[in-house]
Scaffold this active site. Sequence first.
Site, PDB file in Angstrom:
ATOM      1  NE  ARG A   1      -4.085  -1.811   0.024  1.00  0.00           N
ATOM      2  CZ  ARG A   1      -5.288  -1.854   0.591  1.00  0.00           C
ATOM      3  NH1 ARG A   1      -5.702  -0.840   1.305  1.00  0.00           N
ATOM      4  NH2 ARG A   1      -6.068  -2.888   0.420  1.00  0.00           N
TER       5      ARG A   1
ATOM      6  NE  ARG B   1      -7.080   4.510   2.020  1.00  0.00           N
ATOM      7  CZ  ARG B   1      -7.795   3.591   2.663  1.00  0.00           C
ATOM      8  NH1 ARG B   1      -9.044   3.829   2.915  1.00  0.00           N
ATOM      9  NH2 ARG B   1      -7.234   2.475   3.053  1.00  0.00           N
TER      10      ARG B   1
ATOM     11  NE  ARG C   1     -10.411   6.660  -3.943  1.00  0.00           N
ATOM     12  CZ  ARG C   1     -11.706   6.889  -3.842  1.00  0.00           C
ATOM     13  NH1 ARG C   1     -12.258   7.873  -4.500  1.00  0.00           N
ATOM     14  NH2 ARG C   1     -12.460   6.098  -3.104  1.00  0.00           N
TER      15      ARG C   1
ATOM     16  CG  ASP D   1      -8.480  -3.455  -4.619  1.00  0.00           C
ATOM     17  OD1 ASP D   1      -7.814  -2.940  -3.711  1.00  0.00           O
ATOM     18  OD2 ASP D   1      -9.392  -4.267  -4.405  1.00  0.00           O
TER      19      ASP D   1
ATOM     20  CE1 TYR E   1     -13.310  -7.940   0.531  1.00  0.00           C
ATOM     21  CE2 TYR E   1     -11.313  -9.138   0.000  1.00  0.00           C
ATOM     22  CZ  TYR E   1     -11.944  -8.110   0.659  1.00  0.00           C
ATOM     23  OH  TYR E   1     -11.226  -7.251   1.435  1.00  0.00           O
TER      24      TYR E   1
HETATM   25  O1  CP3 Z   1       0.344   0.240  -3.125  1.00  0.00           O
HETATM   26  C1  CP3 Z   1      -0.126  -0.902  -3.300  1.00  0.00           C
HETATM   27  O2  CP3 Z   1       0.077  -1.820  -2.493  1.00  0.00           O
HETATM   28  C2  CP3 Z   1      -0.875  -1.191  -4.573  1.00  0.00           C
HETATM   29  C3  CP3 Z   1      -2.263  -1.016  -4.527  1.00  0.00           C
HETATM   30  C4  CP3 Z   1      -3.179  -1.983  -3.787  1.00  0.00           C
HETATM   31  C5  CP3 Z   1      -4.488  -1.587  -3.414  1.00  0.00           C
HETATM   32  N1  CP3 Z   1      -5.121  -2.680  -2.931  1.00  0.00           N
HETATM   33  C6  CP3 Z   1      -5.052  -0.243  -3.561  1.00  0.00           C
HETATM   34  C7  CP3 Z   1      -6.200   0.161  -2.735  1.00  0.00           C
HETATM   35  C8  CP3 Z   1      -3.033  -3.323  -3.444  1.00  0.00           C
HETATM   36  C9  CP3 Z   1      -1.811  -4.231  -3.588  1.00  0.00           C
HETATM   37  C10 CP3 Z   1      -4.277  -3.761  -2.922  1.00  0.00           C
HETATM   38  C11 CP3 Z   1      -4.531  -5.146  -2.500  1.00  0.00           C
HETATM   39  C12 CP3 Z   1      -5.766  -5.456  -1.765  1.00  0.00           C
HETATM   40  N2  CP3 Z   1      -7.009  -4.919  -1.917  1.00  0.00           N
HETATM   41  C13 CP3 Z   1      -5.859  -6.457  -0.786  1.00  0.00           C
HETATM   42  C14 CP3 Z   1      -4.728  -7.345  -0.370  1.00  0.00           C
HETATM   43  C15 CP3 Z   1      -3.801  -6.651   0.532  1.00  0.00           C
HETATM   44  C16 CP3 Z   1      -4.373  -6.293   1.865  1.00  0.00           C
HETATM   45  O3  CP3 Z   1      -4.410  -5.111   2.180  1.00  0.00           O
HETATM   46  O4  CP3 Z   1      -4.747  -7.230   2.567  1.00  0.00           O
HETATM   47  C17 CP3 Z   1      -7.181  -6.480  -0.320  1.00  0.00           C
HETATM   48  C18 CP3 Z   1      -7.735  -7.381   0.726  1.00  0.00           C
HETATM   49  C19 CP3 Z   1      -7.895  -5.504  -1.058  1.00  0.00           C
HETATM   50  C20 CP3 Z   1      -9.337  -5.192  -0.939  1.00  0.00           C
HETATM   51  C21 CP3 Z   1      -9.576  -3.802  -0.528  1.00  0.00           C
HETATM   52  N3  CP3 Z   1      -9.356  -2.701  -1.341  1.00  0.00           N
HETATM   53  C22 CP3 Z   1     -10.106  -3.325   0.697  1.00  0.00           C
HETATM   54  C23 CP3 Z   1     -10.506  -4.211   1.859  1.00  0.00           C
HETATM   55  C24 CP3 Z   1     -10.187  -1.932   0.608  1.00  0.00           C
HETATM   56  C25 CP3 Z   1     -10.764  -0.981   1.612  1.00  0.00           C
HETATM   57  C26 CP3 Z   1     -10.027  -0.917   2.857  1.00  0.00           C
HETATM   58  C27 CP3 Z   1      -8.694  -0.270   2.672  1.00  0.00           C
HETATM   59  O5  CP3 Z   1      -7.702  -0.786   3.207  1.00  0.00           O
HETATM   60  O6  CP3 Z   1      -8.623   0.752   2.018  1.00  0.00           O
HETATM   61  C28 CP3 Z   1      -9.669  -1.572  -0.673  1.00  0.00           C
HETATM   62  C29 CP3 Z   1      -9.534  -0.210  -1.200  1.00  0.00           C
HETATM   63  C30 CP3 Z   1      -8.185   0.203  -1.702  1.00  0.00           C
HETATM   64  N4  CP3 Z   1      -7.325  -0.564  -2.431  1.00  0.00           N
HETATM   65  C31 CP3 Z   1      -7.614   1.483  -1.532  1.00  0.00           C
HETATM   66  C32 CP3 Z   1      -6.374   1.471  -2.187  1.00  0.00           C
HETATM   67  C33 CP3 Z   1      -5.403   2.595  -2.318  1.00  0.00           C
HETATM   68  C34 CP3 Z   1      -8.264   2.662  -0.840  1.00  0.00           C
HETATM   69  C35 CP3 Z   1      -9.327   3.180  -1.744  1.00  0.00           C
HETATM   70  C36 CP3 Z   1      -9.576   4.634  -1.585  1.00  0.00           C
HETATM   71  O7  CP3 Z   1      -8.759   5.445  -2.051  1.00  0.00           O
HETATM   72  O8  CP3 Z   1     -10.632   4.965  -1.062  1.00  0.00           O
END
Ligand code: CP3
Length: 343
Positions: A23, A27, A36, A72, A149
């Site tokens: 990540r 954010r 965003r 994602d 999911y």
């Molecule tokens: O920088 C990085 O790592 C690359 C981008 C990335 C995102 N999601 C962007 C994202 C990666 C590798 C992921 C993987 C992801 N997504 C996982 C596996 C890793 C982990 O964290 O366990 C999972 C389970 C998800 C599913 C997901 N996406 C959730 C549960 C959420 C909401 C909760 C949260 O942590 O934000 C997201 C949204 C998400 N994915 C955001 C980002 C930057 C935030 C979205 C926003 O800007 O509102």
Amino acid sequence: MNDRFLRACRRQPVDCTPIWLMRQAGRFLPEYRQLRQQHPMLEMIKTPELAVEVTMQPLRRFDLDAAIIFADILPPVEAMGIQIEFVKGEGPAIGRPIRGMADVERLVLPAAEEIAPYTQEAIRIAARELADRVPLIGFSGAPFTLAAYLVEGGSSADYALAKRLMHQEPAAWHSLMEKLAQLVGTYLRAQVRAGAQALQMFDSWVGVLSPADYREFVLPYSRQALEMAQDSGAPVIHFTTGTTGMLETIREAGGDVIGVDWRVDLGAAWSRLGPEVGIQGNLDPLTLLAPLPKLRERAAEVLRQAAGRPGHIFNLGHGVLPDTPVDNVRALVDEVHQQSKRP
Ligand code: CP3
């Protein structure tokens, strides 16, 4: 090209320990939040120029040793005929959850080029832009975390619906996992063809399972997806959380590097996994919110546990939290490089 991350993935000697952060594109960066505000999450992911911009943002600020493509884990399942959306503050939600065999049978197996084609395009552009800087990591959710999911319809505290499907309709569960293993393996390989130089498979929620359930209902499918990914020739990181009780079983499923969280000492994890595998981790993401002296102390502890063995990639045990101070991330990255310099 700075290749210390790729060298560590292959357990070759490095000048200092490579570091990137899950990540890192997200954010906690003001420039991400600003972009965003103008674009919904799915639009950011589906517009290659925007996805590339967000991929590059952390690299402009920090001396990171790898980039990870901004995407994602859920959008790739749209190619199977599933509708997804991102609900503000909650994460991904599934239009019509998978609850039985009839739902599983409706899922189509897409060709490689149909799976998140916008992300494959973003990888092509980003890999070109990064060519002389750092490697680009492609990724996918693991079959179990995706299935969780799809069955639950979104995030869940206990994954009770997924576990129920597993036990009450095992044929439907196995059929779903077979399709997801194909999807994940095909998609990971496609990302290497597009230019990714390493891969990570995220099984973020698999720690909710007992070792026996993992072995019976998950391991064969993770193994299949990881083997397909490794066919590409790129190193593959197998990441999980909450799996201290079954690290050896996770390793059995495969991967060149095993990602471990902070619930286990890195050194203890490595003794259990053996020297034939790399380790990625494992600082608690909350430590990045601690005062700098404590952050430095904990980072040094992780390095001490790794003891300079080849194959350590410094990372958090899970993703960077949104309220992480930018300056602390910079301090961590620089500290890891400095403290781990080989003579
Ligand atoms: O920088 C990085 O790592 C690359 C981008 C990335 C995102 N999601 C962007 C994202 C990666 C590798 C992921 C993987 C992801 N997504 C996982 C596996 C890793 C982990 O964290 O366990 C999972 C389970 C998800 C599913 C997901 N996406 C959730 C549960 C959420 C909401 C909760 C949260 O942590 O934000 C997201 C949204 C998400 N994915 C955001 C980002 C930057 C935030 C979205 C926003 O800007 O509102």
